[in-house]
Design an enzyme around this catalytic site. Sequence first.
Site, mmCIF file in Angstrom:
data_model
loop_
_atom_site.group_PDB
_atom_site.id
_atom_site.type_symbol
_atom_site.label_atom_id
_atom_site.label_comp_id
_atom_site.label_asym_id
_atom_site.label_seq_id
_atom_site.Cartn_x
_atom_site.Cartn_y
_atom_site.Cartn_z
ATOM 1 N N ASN A 1 -35.558 27.854 65.073
ATOM 2 C CA ASN A 1 -34.978 29.189 65.307
ATOM 3 C C ASN A 1 -35.208 30.107 64.112
ATOM 4 O OD1 ASN A 1 -34.050 28.418 67.773
ATOM 5 N ND2 ASN A 1 -31.931 28.128 67.154
ATOM 6 N N SER B 1 -33.069 17.792 59.894
ATOM 7 C CA SER B 1 -33.414 17.851 61.309
ATOM 8 C C SER B 1 -32.326 18.530 62.130
ATOM 9 C CB SER B 1 -33.622 16.439 61.857
ATOM 10 O OG SER B 1 -34.673 15.837 61.172
ATOM 11 N N ALA B 2 -32.778 19.375 63.070
ATOM 12 C CA ALA B 2 -31.883 20.014 64.034
ATOM 13 C C ALA B 2 -30.789 20.874 63.390
ATOM 14 C CB ALA B 2 -31.269 18.978 64.964
ATOM 15 N N CYS B 3 -31.153 21.611 62.336
ATOM 16 C CA CYS B 3 -30.252 22.613 61.745
ATOM 17 C C CYS B 3 -30.729 24.011 62.122
ATOM 18 C CB CYS B 3 -30.255 22.521 60.227
ATOM 19 S SG CYS B 3 -29.159 21.274 59.582
ATOM 20 N N GLY B 4 -31.607 24.094 63.083
ATOM 21 C CA GLY B 4 -32.075 25.421 63.500
ATOM 22 C C GLY B 4 -33.310 25.880 62.751
ATOM 23 N N LYS B 5 -34.124 24.926 62.307
ATOM 24 C CA LYS B 5 -35.322 25.307 61.567
ATOM 25 C C LYS B 5 -36.285 26.103 62.455
ATOM 26 C CE LYS B 5 -38.032 22.371 59.153
ATOM 27 N NZ LYS B 5 -38.081 20.966 59.455
ATOM 28 N N TYR C 1 -42.009 8.006 71.714
ATOM 29 C CA TYR C 1 -41.315 9.286 71.555
ATOM 30 C C TYR C 1 -41.543 9.971 70.218
ATOM 31 C CZ TYR C 1 -37.895 12.768 72.860
ATOM 32 O OH TYR C 1 -37.296 13.955 73.222
ATOM 33 N N GLY C 2 -41.783 11.242 70.263
ATOM 34 C CA GLY C 2 -41.749 12.130 69.086
ATOM 35 C C GLY C 2 -42.341 11.544 67.825
ATOM 36 N N GLY C 3 -41.589 11.686 66.766
ATOM 37 C CA GLY C 3 -42.062 11.284 65.443
ATOM 38 C C GLY C 3 -42.419 9.805 65.339
ATOM 39 N N HIS D 1 -40.825 18.962 54.315
ATOM 40 C CA HIS D 1 -40.240 19.171 55.648
ATOM 41 C C HIS D 1 -39.747 20.618 55.701
ATOM 42 C CE1 HIS D 1 -37.078 17.613 58.758
ATOM 43 N NE2 HIS D 1 -38.149 18.054 59.346
ATOM 44 N N ARG E 1 -36.337 9.607 67.051
ATOM 45 C CA ARG E 1 -36.912 8.795 65.981
ATOM 46 C C ARG E 1 -35.934 7.686 65.628
ATOM 47 N NH1 ARG E 1 -36.490 10.994 61.642
ATOM 48 N NH2 ARG E 1 -35.678 13.033 62.157
ATOM 49 N N GLY F 1 -30.734 35.786 64.788
ATOM 50 C CA GLY F 1 -31.430 36.957 64.258
ATOM 51 C C GLY F 1 -30.692 37.609 63.097
ATOM 52 N N ARG G 1 -37.204 17.713 74.315
ATOM 53 C CA ARG G 1 -38.140 18.515 73.511
ATOM 54 C C ARG G 1 -39.130 19.311 74.344
ATOM 55 N NH1 ARG G 1 -37.787 17.987 67.648
ATOM 56 N NH2 ARG G 1 -36.121 16.469 67.357
ATOM 57 N N ARG H 1 -26.161 21.889 57.305
ATOM 58 C CA ARG H 1 -25.123 22.224 58.272
ATOM 59 C C ARG H 1 -23.797 21.807 57.655
ATOM 60 N NH1 ARG H 1 -24.725 22.393 64.047
ATOM 61 N NH2 ARG H 1 -26.978 22.550 64.156
ATOM 62 N N ASP I 1 -42.057 23.253 60.874
ATOM 63 C CA ASP I 1 -41.560 21.911 60.529
ATOM 64 C C ASP I 1 -42.138 21.320 59.248
ATOM 65 O OD1 ASP I 1 -39.865 19.736 61.225
ATOM 66 O OD2 ASP I 1 -41.594 18.595 61.917
ATOM 67 N N LYS J 1 -44.517 13.270 61.600
ATOM 68 C CA LYS J 1 -43.721 12.778 60.473
ATOM 69 C C LYS J 1 -44.466 11.698 59.674
ATOM 70 C CE LYS J 1 -40.257 15.279 61.863
ATOM 71 N NZ LYS J 1 -39.932 16.535 61.212
HETATM 72 C C1 OXD Z 1 -37.126 16.219 63.141
HETATM 73 C C2 OXD Z 1 -38.116 16.837 64.016
HETATM 74 O O1 OXD Z 1 -36.392 15.335 63.582
HETATM 75 O O2 OXD Z 1 -38.789 17.771 63.575
HETATM 76 O O3 OXD Z 1 -37.053 16.610 61.971
HETATM 77 O O4 OXD Z 1 -38.274 16.392 65.156
HETATM 78 MN MN MN Z 2 -38.502 18.055 61.477
#
Ligand code: OXD
Ligand code: MN
Length: 603
Positions: free
Chosen positions: A265, A259-263, A204-206, A233, A76, A514, A389, A420, A288, A213
């Site tokens: 997971n 974004s990308a903090c392991g959501k 790409y993506g968002g 979010h 993004r 886990g 992705r 993070r 998300d 988004k």
């Molecule tokens: C983000 C995503 O960047 O979900 O938050 O892709």
């Molecule tokens: Mn996101």
Amino acid sequence: MATTVVPTQANQYVRAWVNQMVDLTRPDKIIWCDGSVEERERFYEQGCAEGIFVRLNPRKWPGCYYHRSNPNDVARTEHLTFICTPSPDAAGPTNNWMKDKDAYEKLTELFRGCMKGRTLYVVPFVMGPIGSRLAKVGVQLTDSLYVVQNMGIMTRMGEVAWSQLGQSNDFTRCLHSLGDLNPRRRFICHFPFDNTIWSFGSGYGGNALLGKKCLGLRIASFLGRQQDWMAEHMLLMGIENPGPDGRSEKTYVAAAFPSACGKTNFAMLVPPQKYAQKGWKVTTVGDDIAWMWVDEKSGRLHAINPETGYFGVVPGTSATSNPNAFESMKRDTIFTNVGLVPLEDGTYDIWWEDSGMPEPSRCINWEGKEWTPTLARETGIKAAHPNSRFTAPMWNNPALDPRVNDPSGVPISAIIFGGRRSRTIPLVYQAFNWVHGVYIGATIGSETTAAATGQVGVVRRDPMAMLPFIGYNIRDYLVHWFRMRKKMVDCPRVFMVNWFRKNEQGKFIWPGFGENMRVLKWIVDRCHGRAYARETVLGWMPRAEDIDTEGLNLSSQDIALLEFVDPDEVKSEILSQEELFLKLAGDLPKEMIFQRELLISRL
Ligand code: OXD
Ligand code: MN
């Protein structure tokens, strides 16, 4: 101009708008998508013939396809994302603003004739379970087949949208073109007052899957404020466990991480064996986005996931790190910008770093370059882009929550914020009350990663993990959060977590993944009034013995450090929030100032 048959159900407002956009963009061909399985197959065939997709080995990856984006278009682009309104105040100090009229003029020139020689796909879609009071219809016009196929996974796409829309004019008008993929002619523009999104120059993506988004958060947050609901979010998960009376108990929580903090997971957490044996189970509603409203009957916050798929970061995803994601992507999935491995039988496999899959002797990397393990060691070249992705249907998730399709959503007992942070922020604490919780969420800081373009590894304030996604003035957004409390009879408890604290050797202390179940258990128990907590300057915190660390190989020093609150670090933290507070300046809601004063006085 060739066109497929216009569906009889597409109403006059849709037709008129599509005609207008066709006049502007001048495609050679128009395809009205129906969202059927046959159409999906046909589009993949066509995409493979056109070099947009590569079909993966059907035994290993049934129904899966590979796509490589332009190397200049891999994340993004927040600096090219605009909220376009008549006055800058509506967009506020944290958004890029363009005057709506100017944005339309500028982008009209870019879109003019941009689809000559191309096909325009009309993609109708619904965000949210059909029949839900918050379900929203969007129509995306795009010249990217890759986008069409992704929208087919991420949304309820196709004819279902026409019936959901009926004769209404209330749909989000999403116009998208790849243009020439020149970053200097790349604009992602939102017109909240017109329920319209125009995105040019990125695939790409968002930037390009406009349901996500752009509609799901920026436009939806704007609508939510007007209509008394919230677009956040947040992941949504269900936790099932044996209750005190022996009967199974179910608790739903929403969680916001930058974004990308392991959501993803966390949303798909697999409880450690000893928890599973006792009957603990985690189910995923969403990974998300959450749309939430106050249910009139119960007075509680209810939530739906508006999406139907996962657009997850690939590197690091393995059968060990996230078994449910790994399982979800085994079929009917699109892989973007990972390594492509040619096999001897002429078919293709894929590979990425930390996949747990055997390293291939060679592959074609995300830039289309030759990759070998030796080259990787010598030059640092990666097989997969750090923001590569997978787009996987959520229906593949073995731990999908049975209520994902429930129009009345799921009741939320806790909201969890996280970031993070290698220092300062303890493993977990609970806000004293809703207002304090809003302050905690509004002041989230997180060290940046590769999900968006820009510098990696600096602490960025990210209110509610929504900084790039609030579609209006952040002042009004925070006021909206405070106001929502008044509508609730019973409001969710609010928590802050940090899985990323490091020790003096720079190593993560908490094992994460886990094992986060252990923190979640304390949170669930707090929601049900069962767990102990002590009062600290930051909020309610567990004592060392309140978090189960049995079998974790953590020293008592580690445990102490995980929950250590250093008053000096907290002071620096308050000072570093200054940047956000100054940005908001005279617009800061008074509750935010009170909470800050209270925190200072507690120190
Ligand atoms: C983000 C995503 O960047 O979900 O938050 O892709
Ligand atoms: Mn996101």
